[in-house]
Design an enzyme around this catalytic site. Sequence first.
Site, PDB file in Angstrom:
ATOM      1  N   GLY A  86       0.083  -0.030   9.916  1.00  0.00           N
ATOM      2  CA  GLY A  86       0.417   1.382  10.034  1.00  0.00           C
ATOM      3  C   GLY A  86       1.306   1.648  11.235  1.00  0.00           C
ATOM      4  O   GLY A  86       2.086   0.793  11.638  1.00  0.00           O
ATOM      5  N   LEU A  87       1.169   2.835  11.809  1.00  0.00           N
ATOM      6  CA  LEU A  87       1.970   3.248  12.962  1.00  0.00           C
ATOM      7  C   LEU A  87       3.458   3.133  12.674  1.00  0.00           C
ATOM      8  O   LEU A  87       4.221   2.625  13.481  1.00  0.00           O
ATOM      9  CB  LEU A  87       1.617   2.428  14.204  1.00  0.00           C
ATOM     10  CG  LEU A  87       0.255   2.703  14.839  1.00  0.00           C
ATOM     11  CD1 LEU A  87       0.063   1.830  16.061  1.00  0.00           C
ATOM     12  CD2 LEU A  87       0.104   4.161  15.223  1.00  0.00           C
ATOM     13  N   CYS A  88       3.842   3.555  11.479  1.00  0.00           N
ATOM     14  CA  CYS A  88       5.273   3.541  11.191  1.00  0.00           C
ATOM     15  C   CYS A  88       5.666   4.874  10.554  1.00  0.00           C
ATOM     16  O   CYS A  88       6.409   4.917   9.590  1.00  0.00           O
ATOM     17  CB  CYS A  88       5.657   2.365  10.316  1.00  0.00           C
ATOM     18  SG  CYS A  88       4.612   2.143   8.888  1.00  0.00           S
ATOM     19  N   GLY A  89       5.162   5.944  11.106  1.00  0.00           N
ATOM     20  CA  GLY A  89       5.553   7.269  10.658  1.00  0.00           C
ATOM     21  C   GLY A  89       5.198   7.524   9.205  1.00  0.00           C
ATOM     22  O   GLY A  89       4.153   7.080   8.733  1.00  0.00           O
TER      23      GLY A  89
END
Lengths: 286, 139
Positions: A86-89
Amino acid sequence: MAGAKEIRTQVASIKNTQKITKAMQMVAASKMRKAQERMLATRPYADKIQNVVAHLSHAHPEYHHPYLVERETKRVGLIVISTDRGLCGGLNTNLFKAVITAMKEWDAAGLEIDLTLLGTKSNAFFKHIGGNITASATHLGDAPSIVELIGTVKVMLDAYADGSIDRLCLAHNVFENTMTQNPLIKQLIPIVDEADEQLKTHWDYIYEPDSKPVMDALMIRYIESLVYQGVVENVACEQAARMVAMKSATENANDLIDELQLIYNKARQAAITQEISEIVSGAAAV
Amino acid sequence: MAMTLHVDIVSAEDEIFSGTATMVFAPAEMGEVGIAPRHAPLLARLQPGEVRVQTQEGEELSFFVSGGMLEVQPHIVTVLSDTAIRATDLDEAQALEAKERAEHMLADKSADIDYAKAQSELAQSMAQLASIKKLRERN
């Protein structure tokens, strides 16, 4: 000075988070460059094989490959490529949104859907909402190898060969540039003709050993290369999206720190003023 | 000047060689083939082996391919090399593995898609993203 200490610890913790997001931004930036190079490295193969397939779809008198023949569609196969982390907008969310919209359309048209999922995020999403999942692969890594995809793609190709699906589509993100990545759903088989009807001279290949095995092998490789390209492109998208997301997180942390610093200064000033006025009024009383 | 061929050797993951040659030898399935300029169009399956390229300077370069395809046009030779060792059994095993992973994951799931749930979930994460964006614009 009641709140001052709390504010100080809060600022310290935001600073720590900021260090992490900054590091992640830089890692993503360097990984993105590598992913872009990898994306370019896959181009020559894809272009070449596409040329051959485009030619074959026009000139092949003796054997019509099933991937080139349109048939009535009852069931659609869809390969969804998502990221592993994750952590990709909004990268995955946007893709799933496009996928769900397309699936809803197919559903309304009375088509059934088989899914093949690549990446943990799509696995988690469809596990949650359901769906007929025939194959999946996760943890392809930053440098995916085509070996890991062969099996997954084969499940869908076999399904097409034995007639359980009549169309195969691929959903992944397209790398426009560092700031923009767009979800795309495209049809893999039957192979859509790219309307180049410039058959000037009618010529055909000499096939060795025979046209059928050669075309079978070629078509499988063609589809695999398209899926592989999708995976590699999605990695580049992931890194770009992560870089942008982490950049804005770092900037956000900066804003927060500024704001808190202001509050801290005000609190400190207020405490000092209060102390002075207490001393002054105490002195006046004496 | 002697006639030449343009040779491209590519794999799905990388470009291996690109240049001109006077002659190319490739391990086709029915035996090694030698391709000289102006060869008739040919499409052949390759077996694992050596692709040899004779350059204009008379050098002979050799590349190992683990199978693939050979495409010949009168002045262009393209070798689409496999990166993986392919065998029907091996591919089959990998396909089974992919299926098993899916089954394993779906052990307790229905095959019907809950569109309402999907949309609400997506809406939720879209809203999260939107609020993050708004928060940023505010500053």
